[in-house]
Design a protein around this motif. Structure first.
Motif, PDB file in Angstrom:
ATOM      1  N   ILE A 380       0.866  -1.168   0.000  1.00  0.00           N
ATOM      2  CA  ILE A 380       0.000   0.000   0.000  1.00  0.00           C
ATOM      3  C   ILE A 380       0.910   1.226   0.000  1.00  0.00           C
ATOM      4  O   ILE A 380       2.133   1.111   0.075  1.00  0.00           O
ATOM      5  CB  ILE A 380      -0.919  -0.038   1.246  1.00  0.00           C
ATOM      6  CG1 ILE A 380      -2.174   0.804   1.023  1.00  0.00           C
ATOM      7  CG2 ILE A 380      -0.221   0.374   2.505  1.00  0.00           C
ATOM      8  CD1 ILE A 380      -3.219   0.603   2.102  1.00  0.00           C
ATOM      9  N   VAL A 381       0.343   2.405  -0.108  1.00  0.00           N
ATOM     10  CA  VAL A 381       1.164   3.613  -0.035  1.00  0.00           C
ATOM     11  C   VAL A 381       1.865   3.669   1.316  1.00  0.00           C
ATOM     12  O   VAL A 381       1.492   2.992   2.264  1.00  0.00           O
ATOM     13  CB  VAL A 381       0.298   4.874  -0.234  1.00  0.00           C
ATOM     14  CG1 VAL A 381      -0.331   4.878  -1.610  1.00  0.00           C
ATOM     15  CG2 VAL A 381      -0.762   5.006   0.832  1.00  0.00           C
ATOM     16  N   ARG A 382       2.838   4.500   1.421  1.00  0.00           N
ATOM     17  CA  ARG A 382       3.618   4.550   2.647  1.00  0.00           C
ATOM     18  C   ARG A 382       2.768   5.084   3.804  1.00  0.00           C
ATOM     19  O   ARG A 382       1.970   5.997   3.646  1.00  0.00           O
ATOM     20  CB  ARG A 382       4.855   5.422   2.450  1.00  0.00           C
ATOM     21  CG  ARG A 382       5.774   4.907   1.349  1.00  0.00           C
ATOM     22  CD  ARG A 382       7.130   5.575   1.404  1.00  0.00           C
ATOM     23  NE  ARG A 382       7.944   5.054   2.496  1.00  0.00           N
ATOM     24  CZ  ARG A 382       8.695   3.935   2.391  1.00  0.00           C
ATOM     25  NH1 ARG A 382       8.717   3.239   1.272  1.00  0.00           N
ATOM     26  NH2 ARG A 382       9.423   3.540   3.411  1.00  0.00           N
ATOM     27  N   PHE A 383       2.975   4.493   4.958  1.00  0.00           N
ATOM     28  CA  PHE A 383       2.304   4.917   6.192  1.00  0.00           C
ATOM     29  C   PHE A 383       3.174   5.983   6.851  1.00  0.00           C
ATOM     30  O   PHE A 383       4.334   5.746   7.186  1.00  0.00           O
ATOM     31  CB  PHE A 383       2.128   3.717   7.123  1.00  0.00           C
ATOM     32  CG  PHE A 383       1.520   4.052   8.455  1.00  0.00           C
ATOM     33  CD1 PHE A 383       0.190   4.423   8.548  1.00  0.00           C
ATOM     34  CD2 PHE A 383       2.277   3.987   9.613  1.00  0.00           C
ATOM     35  CE1 PHE A 383      -0.382   4.731   9.778  1.00  0.00           C
ATOM     36  CE2 PHE A 383       1.722   4.288  10.849  1.00  0.00           C
ATOM     37  CZ  PHE A 383       0.385   4.662  10.932  1.00  0.00           C
ATOM     38  N   THR A 384       2.614   7.179   7.020  1.00  0.00           N
ATOM     39  CA  THR A 384       3.377   8.311   7.525  1.00  0.00           C
ATOM     40  C   THR A 384       2.757   8.850   8.813  1.00  0.00           C
ATOM     41  O   THR A 384       1.680   8.424   9.245  1.00  0.00           O
ATOM     42  CB  THR A 384       3.416   9.442   6.488  1.00  0.00           C
ATOM     43  OG1 THR A 384       2.094   9.979   6.338  1.00  0.00           O
ATOM     44  CG2 THR A 384       3.916   8.922   5.136  1.00  0.00           C
ATOM     45  N   GLN A 385       3.426   9.833   9.384  1.00  0.00           N
ATOM     46  CA  GLN A 385       2.908  10.473  10.581  1.00  0.00           C
ATOM     47  C   GLN A 385       1.551  11.114  10.301  1.00  0.00           C
ATOM     48  O   GLN A 385       0.661  11.107  11.159  1.00  0.00           O
ATOM     49  CB  GLN A 385       3.895  11.525  11.082  1.00  0.00           C
ATOM     50  CG  GLN A 385       3.508  12.127  12.423  1.00  0.00           C
ATOM     51  CD  GLN A 385       4.512  13.156  12.893  1.00  0.00           C
ATOM     52  OE1 GLN A 385       4.572  14.254  12.348  1.00  0.00           O
ATOM     53  NE2 GLN A 385       5.313  12.792  13.881  1.00  0.00           N
ATOM     54  N   ALA A 386       1.363  11.642   9.101  1.00  0.00           N
ATOM     55  CA  ALA A 386       0.071  12.239   8.743  1.00  0.00           C
ATOM     56  C   ALA A 386      -1.033  11.187   8.780  1.00  0.00           C
ATOM     57  O   ALA A 386      -2.152  11.463   9.237  1.00  0.00           O
ATOM     58  CB  ALA A 386       0.157  12.880   7.357  1.00  0.00           C
ATOM     59  N   ASP A 387      -0.738   9.978   8.311  1.00  0.00           N
ATOM     60  CA  ASP A 387      -1.725   8.901   8.381  1.00  0.00           C
ATOM     61  C   ASP A 387      -2.042   8.552   9.828  1.00  0.00           C
ATOM     62  O   ASP A 387      -3.199   8.335  10.191  1.00  0.00           O
ATOM     63  CB  ASP A 387      -1.206   7.655   7.652  1.00  0.00           C
ATOM     64  CG  ASP A 387      -1.044   7.875   6.166  1.00  0.00           C
ATOM     65  OD1 ASP A 387      -2.009   8.343   5.538  1.00  0.00           O
ATOM     66  OD2 ASP A 387       0.051   7.598   5.641  1.00  0.00           O
ATOM     67  N   LYS A 409       6.496   1.337   4.460  1.00  0.00           N
ATOM     68  CA  LYS A 409       5.552   0.687   3.565  1.00  0.00           C
ATOM     69  C   LYS A 409       4.899  -0.464   4.302  1.00  0.00           C
ATOM     70  O   LYS A 409       5.579  -1.281   4.930  1.00  0.00           O
ATOM     71  CB  LYS A 409       6.273   0.172   2.316  1.00  0.00           C
ATOM     72  CG  LYS A 409       5.345  -0.059   1.131  1.00  0.00           C
ATOM     73  CD  LYS A 409       6.139  -0.196  -0.163  1.00  0.00           C
ATOM     74  CE  LYS A 409       5.198  -0.210  -1.361  1.00  0.00           C
ATOM     75  NZ  LYS A 409       5.951  -0.252  -2.642  1.00  0.00           N
ATOM     76  N   ILE A 410       3.581  -0.529   4.243  1.00  0.00           N
ATOM     77  CA  ILE A 410       2.844  -1.544   4.993  1.00  0.00           C
ATOM     78  C   ILE A 410       1.811  -2.209   4.094  1.00  0.00           C
ATOM     79  O   ILE A 410       1.473  -1.699   3.019  1.00  0.00           O
ATOM     80  CB  ILE A 410       2.138  -0.929   6.218  1.00  0.00           C
ATOM     81  CG1 ILE A 410       1.173   0.160   5.789  1.00  0.00           C
ATOM     82  CG2 ILE A 410       3.158  -0.376   7.207  1.00  0.00           C
ATOM     83  CD1 ILE A 410       0.322   0.725   6.912  1.00  0.00           C
ATOM     84  N   SER A 411       1.292  -3.335   4.561  1.00  0.00           N
ATOM     85  CA  SER A 411       0.250  -4.041   3.820  1.00  0.00           C
ATOM     86  C   SER A 411      -1.112  -3.419   4.118  1.00  0.00           C
ATOM     87  O   SER A 411      -1.296  -2.709   5.111  1.00  0.00           O
ATOM     88  CB  SER A 411       0.228  -5.517   4.205  1.00  0.00           C
ATOM     89  OG  SER A 411      -0.242  -5.669   5.536  1.00  0.00           O
ATOM     90  N   GLN A 412      -2.070  -3.696   3.252  1.00  0.00           N
ATOM     91  CA  GLN A 412      -3.438  -3.222   3.472  1.00  0.00           C
ATOM     92  C   GLN A 412      -4.002  -3.801   4.765  1.00  0.00           C
ATOM     93  O   GLN A 412      -4.726  -3.119   5.499  1.00  0.00           O
ATOM     94  CB  GLN A 412      -4.318  -3.617   2.277  1.00  0.00           C
ATOM     95  CG  GLN A 412      -5.738  -3.078   2.355  1.00  0.00           C
ATOM     96  CD  GLN A 412      -6.630  -3.619   1.264  1.00  0.00           C
ATOM     97  OE1 GLN A 412      -6.260  -4.587   0.573  1.00  0.00           O
ATOM     98  NE2 GLN A 412      -7.793  -3.019   1.087  1.00  0.00           N
TER      99      GLN A 412
END
Length: 708
Positions: A380-387, A409-412
């Motif tokens: 999936i798209v990169r997991f960030t602090q904003a997420d 980068k993480i899985s769905q």
């Protein structure tokens, strides 16, 4: 970002349909009061605020439908409609298995010692007696309502206290009640001895999250950076476990609450990520549609248990090191076998098939339980602090701000772990319905189930004791799904003579001074009033439609006027709990300040401990009752008839795996500290199968419910 239509705005009923409004007429209410005044042998039974009224001789149960409707089996269990649930859930049995495993697994806590069940292991509540004390951390300043915490432990010299019981039924010895009077019948401040501490549940040590320590072979405790506790949970240089600022209510029958938590933070709509429902427009989940994974908005109505379940695992007091996210929790657990290291009874009603042989991983159960559209993409798209910051913290004190700089980068499946965790917890807790007490059997028509004293107590409950005015309907709470969806906002005439609007089922009853803890008068994680009444008042007539759009479950703003801010009574108000199994769920009230049911009845009989001070916000039914000792004992015995023996004996569906939980700290933990955190003493409970225990659960501190 595209909204996700399925799961948004189903109806409000148990099957996804709204309930029709029903309200007693003025004439009916007047007649009811007249009949009550004419005869002590007659009593009025109001069902959920509806116009149905039953007048009957207190000594003899009638076959009339209104009495029968007090049996909880007559009430549909609330929840999202099957159509809405089917959007997310593929296998309901697997989802319940997943929910029960997650609820009882201490690895959900950052320390690998704190499960959801750690605070809800005994009749759905917490009966531990050591290191269960919190100071007055939620106190406010008058006028500005700014935080004014009291960090002083008034009961003893600090945290880690071992509670003591009163001796020989004397109010002058023992820790409870926290507020006591030289004369039981009086609430005169001049006769009051008081402490403002809270009896609650120990959680985790103060620390900030660093990283996950997990491999496919095992999940170690999270790596956290621990530091001196800022709220006084330490003995010298050694931290003790933090304790929640409010008492832990039972999860049994919590499915009947329209909102959960004492202050209603567990919203009736689940947004897929945090407790705040449609109020948080930024909370989204990842769905694969037409080969593309993208964020969608979710609003699963009638799902306050899922909203509630999304909060504690990330709480910096309850279960987690600060700044941990559900993505991190998923990374820790998904490749682990369920309940590794814990014993499952072969006849466990949900998990028995996993008692021997191999156990599935959490990843396996998630994939079995939920639709592929929410977990099938490996990347999936990169997991960030904003997420991370799209979700909001449930913590009232030191809310988690997700300040850790994450970028990975993480899985769905990992991205949606909040959704899976919370819905699975809800589906498990939905099975925890206790509806077969002796009172339920009595209400269903078996007159032999209540003895004369209990019947007399039932009459007092409905009449002279005024209990049913807040503990209405078969759910025995006006905060129930049925009552609230019938009338979300209500009005009452205060002791001052003013008519004010309040959130149905939430009352200030004078347990503590209003400013000690303003309850539903506080704000949510978005900065909006938790109170729906106050939300309307703050938004004003021009913002009425916007306020209504945040409330869900078919809320019709045209049914209600917009009150002025000064015409709302919510400060110091808390959710009315249901009363089934109340014999086993002490200590009582949001501050845990009463240890026995008799102490609770004494409280109501004198008109509350702070009824005089809280006059501006006090529910009008809180006034001296004039009950005799015999009447108080009868009322307590009636309350004891609300215990479901399946709960007492932990028979299915209340059976469970084994669990070891922290139970305070030993003296040697301070003398020879191992690092910054004190060592734990441990309480272990055995696994129980569907047939239950050989001996029943005892009340808090093994005290008689009839003890003052």
């Amino acid at each position: 970002m595209t909204p996700h239509p399925p799961g948004l705005m189903p109806g409000a009923g148990a099957a996804g349909q709204p309930f029709a409004p029903a309200k007693a007429s003025t004439a009916t209410r007047a007649l009811s009061l007249l009949l009550a005044a004419k005869s002590r042998l007659k009593t009025l039974l109001f069902i959920g605020g509806a116009s149905a009224v039953l007048v009957f001789a207190a000594g003899t149960p009638q076959a009339d439908e209104p009495l029968r409707s007090m049996a909880l089996k007559t009430v549909d269990v609330p929840g999202p409609s099957n159509d809405v649930l089917d959007e997310f859930v593929d296998d309901k049995s697997a989802a319940i298995q997943l929910g029960k495993a997650l609820f009882w697994d201490p690895r959900v806590g950052s320390d690998n010692k704190t499960a959801c069940a750690t605070c809800h292991f005994s009749a759905g509540a917490d009966t531990r007696e050591k290191n269960q004390l919190s100071p007055g951390l939620l106190r406010r300043l008058s006028g500005s309502m700014a935080a004014n915490p009291d960090w002083t432990f008034q009961l003893g010299s600090g945290p880690n206290r071992q509670f003591t019981a009163s001796e020989l039924d004397s109010i002058s010895s023992g820790d409870f009640p926290f507020t006591r009077f030289s004369m039981q019948e009086s609430n005169d401040p001049a006769q009051r001895i008081d402490i403002n501490d809270v009896a609650s549940s120990q959680g985790v040590f103060h620390g900030s999250f660093d990283r996950v320590n997990a491999t496919k072979k095992g999940a170690a405790a999270d790596s956290c950076n621990y530091s001196r506790d800022p709220d006084g949970f330490h003995m010298g240089a050694v931290n003790t476990r933090r304790v929640e600022p409010r008492n832990s209510p039972s999860v049994i029958n919590a499915v009947f609450n329209f909102r959960n938590f004492w202050d209603g933070r567990g919203n009736n709509v689940f947004n897929g990520g945090d407790p705040f429902g449609l109020r948080n427009q930024n909370s989204m989940v990842w769905k694969k549609e037409n080969g593309i994974v993208r964020k969608v908005s979710v609003g699963i109505q009638s799902s306050s248990l899922a909203s509630q379940g999304s909060g504690p695992p990330l709480s910096g007091t309850e279960m987690s090191c600060s700044d941990r996210t559900f993505v991190h929790l998923g990374q820790k657990l998904l490749d682990q076998d369920i309940l590794s290291g814990q014993v499952i009874a072969p006849d466990d009603s949900v998990l028995g098939r996993f008692a021997t042989g191999g156990r599935p991983t959490y990843r396996t159960l998630v994939k079995k339980a939920f639709r592929q559209a929410y977990w099938q993409s490996p990347n999936i798209v990169r997991f960030t602090q904003a997420d991370a910051r799209e979700r909001k913290s449930m913590d009232l004190k030191h809310p988690v701000r997700f300040d850790k700089n994450v970028d990975e980068k993480i899985s769905q499946l990992e991205a949606n772990f909040t959704l899976f965790f919370s819905l699975a917890i809800q589906m498990y807790e939905t099975t925890l319905v206790s509806d077969d007490s002796r009172f339920d059997q009595f209400a269903a028509g078996d007159a032999s189930k209540l003895n004369p004293s209990e019947r007399a107590g039932f009459a007092i409950f409905q009449g002279k004791g005024r209990c049913i005015n807040c503990h209405g309907g078969a759910e025995l709470t006006n905060a129930s799904f049925r009552h609230v969806t019938n009338q979300r906002l209500e009005t009452m005439v205060m002791a001052t003579g003013k008519t004010k609007t309040y959130d149905a089922g939430f009352y200030n009853i004078g347990v503590r001074p209003t400013l000690d803890d303003i309850g539903i008068g506080g704000n949510d994680g978005i900065g909006l009033p938790l109170s729906e009444s106050m939300l309307f008042a703050v938004k004003g007539p021009a913002g009425k439609a916007q306020a209504a759009s945040l409330l869900g479950n078919g809320f019709d703003p045209d049914r209600y006027g917009v009150p002025g801010i000064q015409d709302v009574a919510v400060n110091g108000a808390f959710k009315t709990p249901g009363l089934r199994n109340v014999e086993l769920t002490g200590p009582y009230f949001h501050n845990g300040g009463k240890a026995t049911l008799m102490q609770v009845v004494d409280f109501y009989n004198r008109g509350g401990d702070f009824g005089r001070e809280n006059r501006e916000d006090l529910a009008p039914d809180i006034q001296p009752l004039g009950l005799s000792e015999t009447e108080k004992a009868d009322l307590v015995r009636f309350l004891m008839s609300l215990t479901d023996e399946r709960v007492r004996m932990e028979k299915a569906p209340f059976d469970h795996p084994s669990l070891c939980l922290p139970n305070g700290h030993s003296a040697s933990a301070y003398a020879s500290p191992n690092g910054i955190n004190a060592g734990d003493e441990t309480l272990c409970i055995k696994e129980v199968g569907r047939k239950g225990r050989t001996t029943g659960i005892l009340p808090f501190m093994k005290l008689s419910p009839l003890s003052h």
